[in-house]
Design an enzyme around this catalytic site. Sequence first.
Site: not given
Length: 337
Positions: A31, A36, A81, A125, A150, A154, A181, A219
Amino acid sequence: MKILVTGGAGYIGSHAVVELHQAGYQPVIIDDFSNSEESALAGIEAILGVAVPLYRIDCADEAALRSVFAAEPDIAGVIHFAAFKAVGESVQKPLAYFQNNVGSLLTLLAVMKEFGVENLVFSSSCTVYGIPDALPVTEATPTKPASSPYGRTKQMCEDLIRDVSAAPDNTLHTILLRYFNPIGAHASAKIGELPLGVPNNLVPFITQTAAGMREKLTIYGNDYDTPDGTNVRDYIHVVDLAKAHVVAVQRLLDRKASEPVETFNVGTGHGNTVLEVVQAFEQASGQKLNYSIGPRRPGDVPAIYADATKAEQVLGFKTETSLVDSLASAWKWQQTL
């Protein structure tokens, strides 16, 4: 068996490291902490009672990656990942997403081949499906133009793996896990989702709002063609998702795969609207959430959720945790921060 986990200090990666260790594997973390927090390492150690080996490198740095493989000569497989992962941010910074997500996989595949490491579980994904014509999506659902850079990274990574696997001298065995998700946190509340800055994902924004760190939840859109007008997603508990990676690793090591590249959806098999998630959180936490409706967000797919039949029947994996329990674990984690 030693398993290299790139992005192993991240949200999903840290939970996968815990599940790998508890299943008898020896995880090794790579990593660079660009997305992170180092506190995840302390959380992992608190859960397991041992420190997990860590290499602080960027997966796109070939020389650094080669040094890891040289230092760990008995790596049996890799779970990849390490990637940038925010749909909205990818719309703003597409070049960074292509350089990081595709570039790191290119480097990893080259180094794996050089060192004779043949097993790969790739973190894909549901964004590869774009805006699907029918729901739920199966692994046979055609991929359509992605709604964000994104998602496109993938798709490109999946294509790259398939092309490498079609080469005459291929020795690579890969499982692509297309997941939906992830939410929630480890039952110990020692590790969980820890976004840097303003959260891009729904649940940490909900928990931070409930904790008073954010004024309100916005939202993004309530005029979609869904039961209540808000986006529909398939929310899977992160520990369930982590366990799917352990099952996938074992399938590769046991050579049970039916082809060089296998693909599995990893989700619950049903969708929930954003408002349903809000209501479930209020039920789980006893907190009333302050929220408002805003405009749609660029790159968002109106609705998507998994057909999880293949994962259950072929991979032997099924989710166990309910939406309310997942959100309760997220709230428990938030309260430790």
